[in-house]
Design an enzyme around this catalytic site. Sequence first.
Site, PDB file in Angstrom:
ATOM      1  N   ARG B 113      38.854  68.588  46.172  1.00  0.00           N
ATOM      2  CA  ARG B 113      39.887  68.342  44.986  1.00  0.00           C
ATOM      3  C   ARG B 113      41.175  68.302  45.591  1.00  0.00           C
ATOM      4  O   ARG B 113      42.088  68.259  45.113  1.00  0.00           O
ATOM      5  CB  ARG B 113      39.607  69.692  44.300  1.00  0.00           C
ATOM      6  CG  ARG B 113      38.375  69.703  43.797  1.00  0.00           C
ATOM      7  CD  ARG B 113      38.140  71.001  41.913  1.00  0.00           C
ATOM      8  NE  ARG B 113      37.096  71.342  42.246  1.00  0.00           N
ATOM      9  CZ  ARG B 113      36.252  72.539  42.123  1.00  0.00           C
ATOM     10  NH1 ARG B 113      37.499  73.585  43.045  1.00  0.00           N
ATOM     11  NH2 ARG B 113      35.595  72.604  41.898  1.00  0.00           N
ATOM     12  N   LYS B 135      49.157  55.112  44.000  1.00  0.00           N
ATOM     13  CA  LYS B 135      48.179  54.426  43.496  1.00  0.00           C
ATOM     14  C   LYS B 135      47.226  54.436  44.449  1.00  0.00           C
ATOM     15  O   LYS B 135      47.623  54.571  45.982  1.00  0.00           O
ATOM     16  CB  LYS B 135      48.708  52.969  42.979  1.00  0.00           C
ATOM     17  CG  LYS B 135      49.655  53.148  41.566  1.00  0.00           C
ATOM     18  CD  LYS B 135      49.612  51.521  41.227  1.00  0.00           C
ATOM     19  CE  LYS B 135      50.034  51.874  40.038  1.00  0.00           C
ATOM     20  NZ  LYS B 135      50.005  50.009  39.519  1.00  0.00           N
ATOM     21  N   GLU B 177      57.225  41.000  48.596  1.00  0.00           N
ATOM     22  CA  GLU B 177      57.972  42.491  47.677  1.00  0.00           C
ATOM     23  C   GLU B 177      58.963  42.027  47.296  1.00  0.00           C
ATOM     24  O   GLU B 177      59.330  43.053  46.332  1.00  0.00           O
ATOM     25  CB  GLU B 177      56.201  43.194  47.624  1.00  0.00           C
ATOM     26  CG  GLU B 177      55.138  42.913  48.148  1.00  0.00           C
ATOM     27  CD  GLU B 177      54.749  42.623  45.971  1.00  0.00           C
ATOM     28  OE1 GLU B 177      55.164  43.836  45.789  1.00  0.00           O
ATOM     29  OE2 GLU B 177      53.480  42.152  46.010  1.00  0.00           O
ATOM     30  N   LYS B 215      61.735  49.932  44.169  1.00  0.00           N
ATOM     31  CA  LYS B 215      60.666  50.003  43.977  1.00  0.00           C
ATOM     32  C   LYS B 215      60.648  51.689  43.173  1.00  0.00           C
ATOM     33  O   LYS B 215      60.470  52.252  42.378  1.00  0.00           O
ATOM     34  CB  LYS B 215      59.543  50.514  44.422  1.00  0.00           C
ATOM     35  CG  LYS B 215      58.453  50.934  44.372  1.00  0.00           C
ATOM     36  CD  LYS B 215      56.815  49.736  44.433  1.00  0.00           C
ATOM     37  CE  LYS B 215      55.364  51.075  43.639  1.00  0.00           C
ATOM     38  NZ  LYS B 215      54.656  50.267  44.556  1.00  0.00           N
ATOM     39  N   GLU B 225      52.841  54.236  35.283  1.00  0.00           N
ATOM     40  CA  GLU B 225      52.637  52.648  34.351  1.00  0.00           C
ATOM     41  C   GLU B 225      52.713  52.130  32.742  1.00  0.00           C
ATOM     42  O   GLU B 225      51.860  51.874  32.536  1.00  0.00           O
ATOM     43  CB  GLU B 225      51.431  51.868  34.846  1.00  0.00           C
ATOM     44  CG  GLU B 225      51.674  50.519  34.602  1.00  0.00           C
ATOM     45  CD  GLU B 225      50.998  49.659  36.174  1.00  0.00           C
ATOM     46  OE1 GLU B 225      49.413  50.681  36.446  1.00  0.00           O
ATOM     47  OE2 GLU B 225      51.511  48.543  36.267  1.00  0.00           O
ATOM     48  N   ARG B 229      57.548  50.440  34.189  1.00  0.00           N
ATOM     49  CA  ARG B 229      56.793  50.035  35.446  1.00  0.00           C
ATOM     50  C   ARG B 229      56.087  49.182  35.895  1.00  0.00           C
ATOM     51  O   ARG B 229      56.296  48.101  36.647  1.00  0.00           O
ATOM     52  CB  ARG B 229      55.820  51.036  35.936  1.00  0.00           C
ATOM     53  CG  ARG B 229      54.898  50.850  37.790  1.00  0.00           C
ATOM     54  CD  ARG B 229      54.587  52.527  37.774  1.00  0.00           C
ATOM     55  NE  ARG B 229      53.925  52.325  39.381  1.00  0.00           N
ATOM     56  CZ  ARG B 229      53.650  53.191  39.666  1.00  0.00           C
ATOM     57  NH1 ARG B 229      52.898  54.554  39.403  1.00  0.00           N
ATOM     58  NH2 ARG B 229      52.895  53.233  41.259  1.00  0.00           N
ATOM     59  N   ASN B 233      55.085  44.169  37.890  1.00  0.00           N
ATOM     60  CA  ASN B 233      53.741  42.821  38.076  1.00  0.00           C
ATOM     61  C   ASN B 233      54.833  41.952  37.802  1.00  0.00           C
ATOM     62  O   ASN B 233      53.857  41.171  38.329  1.00  0.00           O
ATOM     63  CB  ASN B 233      53.079  43.080  36.376  1.00  0.00           C
ATOM     64  CG  ASN B 233      52.539  44.891  36.574  1.00  0.00           C
ATOM     65  OD1 ASN B 233      52.433  44.858  38.196  1.00  0.00           O
ATOM     66  ND2 ASN B 233      52.135  45.345  36.559  1.00  0.00           N
ATOM     67  N   HIS B 236      52.767  38.639  39.070  1.00  0.00           N
ATOM     68  CA  HIS B 236      51.413  39.400  39.713  1.00  0.00           C
ATOM     69  C   HIS B 236      50.454  38.590  38.874  1.00  0.00           C
ATOM     70  O   HIS B 236      48.891  39.065  39.198  1.00  0.00           O
ATOM     71  CB  HIS B 236      51.554  40.368  39.908  1.00  0.00           C
ATOM     72  CG  HIS B 236      51.937  41.160  41.590  1.00  0.00           C
ATOM     73  ND1 HIS B 236      53.627  41.006  41.698  1.00  0.00           N
ATOM     74  CD2 HIS B 236      51.628  41.868  42.440  1.00  0.00           C
ATOM     75  CE1 HIS B 236      53.921  41.554  43.188  1.00  0.00           C
ATOM     76  NE2 HIS B 236      52.159  41.992  43.763  1.00  0.00           N
ATOM     77  N   HIS B 240      47.776  37.312  41.761  1.00  0.00           N
ATOM     78  CA  HIS B 240      46.929  37.831  42.136  1.00  0.00           C
ATOM     79  C   HIS B 240      45.227  37.252  41.433  1.00  0.00           C
ATOM     80  O   HIS B 240      45.081  37.131  42.040  1.00  0.00           O
ATOM     81  CB  HIS B 240      46.865  39.104  40.988  1.00  0.00           C
ATOM     82  CG  HIS B 240      46.838  40.589  41.870  1.00  0.00           C
ATOM     83  ND1 HIS B 240      46.929  41.371  40.807  1.00  0.00           N
ATOM     84  CD2 HIS B 240      47.025  41.052  42.402  1.00  0.00           C
ATOM     85  CE1 HIS B 240      47.411  42.811  41.404  1.00  0.00           C
ATOM     86  NE2 HIS B 240      47.583  42.148  43.043  1.00  0.00           N
ATOM     87  N   HIS B 255      48.418  37.745  50.393  1.00  0.00           N
ATOM     88  CA  HIS B 255      48.615  38.356  49.096  1.00  0.00           C
ATOM     89  C   HIS B 255      50.177  38.101  48.857  1.00  0.00           C
ATOM     90  O   HIS B 255      50.423  37.382  46.993  1.00  0.00           O
ATOM     91  CB  HIS B 255      48.679  40.219  49.103  1.00  0.00           C
ATOM     92  CG  HIS B 255      49.562  41.045  47.853  1.00  0.00           C
ATOM     93  ND1 HIS B 255      48.802  40.485  46.844  1.00  0.00           N
ATOM     94  CD2 HIS B 255      50.861  41.272  47.528  1.00  0.00           C
ATOM     95  CE1 HIS B 255      49.577  41.148  46.154  1.00  0.00           C
ATOM     96  NE2 HIS B 255      50.607  41.483  45.738  1.00  0.00           N
TER      97      HIS B 255
END
Lengths: 354, 354
Positions: B113, B135, B177, B215, B225, B229, B233, B236, B240, B255
């Site tokens: 946990r 994340k 980025e 960031k 998000e 936030r 993106n 992206h 993506h 990327h």
Amino acid sequence: MELSVGGEYGIVIDAVGAEQFAWLRERAYAGWVLIMDEETERYCLPRIERYLGSTPLVKIVVPAGERHKHLDTCKFIWEEMFRGGVGRRWCCLNLGGGVIGDMGGFAAGTFKRGIDFVQIPTTLLSQVDASVGGKLGIDFYEVKNSIGLFANPQAVWVDAGFLGTLPEREIRSGYAEIIKHALIADEQQWSELRDIKDIRGLDWPAVIERSVDIKRQVVLKDPFERGIRKALNFGHTIGHAVESYFLHREDRLLHGEAIAIGMITESWLSHETGDLSAAALDDIRDYCLRVYGHQHVPEASFPVLLDLMRQDKKNDTEAINFTFLEKPGEAVVNKTATADMITRSLAYYNSLGS
Amino acid sequence: MELSVGGEYGIVIDAVGAEQFAWLRERAYAGWVLIMDEETERYCLPRIERYLGSTPLVKIVVPAGERHKHLDTCKFIWEEMFRGGVGRRWCCLNLGGGVIGDMGGFAAGTFKRGIDFVQIPTTLLSQVDASVGGKLGIDFYEVKNSIGLFANPQAVWVDAGFLGTLPEREIRSGYAEIIKHALIADEQQWSELRDIKDIRGLDWPAVIERSVDIKRQVVLKDPFERGIRKALNFGHTIGHAVESYFLHREDRLLHGEAIAIGMITESWLSHETGDLSAAALDDIRDYCLRVYGHQHVPEASFPVLLDLMRQDKKNDTEAINFTFLEKPGEAVVNKTATADMITRSLAYYNSLGS
């Protein structure tokens, strides 16, 4: 009746019906995932089916039983969620006992980094225990709940009406947690419970509410089990080991039956090495034997039981940790006992069988 | 230099060395788990090996690459942790790029946990992006990061010295980025970056610190998000999709290379359907082409790209969500664009190749 947990979610103790589903509908989820096992699909789904209405619904049914509480079943749940087109703005409803609540909650808590979920516990054990506290997870590497996380549901709906779907032995098993909650924090409830000759006549909604409230208060004080929350482990250090040992035998014990043995032996330790009076020990012993009877624990198993206690995730060192009772209604955490004393407590328990 | 995130953990931007390990040792963990991939074991471990000392250590090495960021590898990590006797009071050190940070963090965040973990990002991309924001996750059901959770590390150690272990193309990829962070929130840094002819001469610790700080501030305002936030993106949505499309081709894009295409096309959309000026669009286009060159996106791929954008976990409805630029340094979230406009933005991008 609604109890609030940290202002974050409510535990509704009432028949699940139009009111709860109206609340859910107001939250305007894109859809609902309903996770059940084969038993709860058959016996519990009929109680709520009429309220499901036209909200997009993905039903996921898994096999019943603790032995399915593992990664493969969890993977199946995640896959079904993807196949059903479940998105981030969906809500997961976990309809079942502790296995469904723990595993369905874990699946929801990790799906797309976490979607909302509502617990609908259908066994007495899950209603008074697993429904509060945010512990979610699956068994892994043959260790119970060893992969998981802490996350709170949006709500818990506790409906004593589901108890009618359970065999009496299951109810008695869940009742052990009610005894435990009273013993660690509510002397008054303990003295009331002691007078009950037959648990079948209990006013379940009232008893459950009080028991849930005890757990709720403990968890609020210590959500991540760093201190006082360990009080909830009373009866569980020896109880869990006994449960694991009997798991692979014909005469396996239900959780509460093993915890009853744990409460007797750990009360004996509380008396022998701590402050619990002889009279209180006798009361606890007599009551647990009256409700649960006696189950001989083979002496040959003692070393195995000690090993199991050492492996428990709460133990990082050689010493075995316990929660003791100071007196009924008062627990003390972070106590330890030696292997010798634990062995003697088990011998004491065995001596009670006639 | 240390940046604090919500008072909960610090991002240390400095060579990883005696100071960080002294801090770690002070926390008196029962042991450390060191998660690496085959590349970082070879190229990055030597930079920190001398500081490991005598603390009980479990080393776990997994194959390198995004295609191993899945449940089976995670299961292997969990099993190795059990085999190594890792307990709740251990700390996990994730030494590697985004894959190791995301997957190692997820494994730590769910083991018993949740145990503590420290991120030691070794690529520029993970230093300025994945290191902040909590994340964590793995790819599942062929969807990136689709199983995971939000959890914060105890610390992030950002050491620009690791960049020396990377090929130049990897560094350029991560640099996208940095451009993005400047474009959405720091007009001043954007105008400074534009003057840079060769990124090899950059003062990396300073550039990284400023980018991480952008960031950090965005994430602090909106950890889960729900609003601002989403500014992160920018570039992206289309980026993506382009990255996924090229993933299965010989000439696959890194990327940041795909995000560069995303930043150009989404700047075009910001100009055509929003407030971004023609001059700003031209600046962004010119700079991205200068750093990343041009990669033709086959017209036959446009419908596939649109499908990929619709499947993105941020899209629950038919409309495709975007973050647009109002002007360099200012982003606006929750914008949408039609399939037709997206197609035209890609045609615009293709027209830039000579």
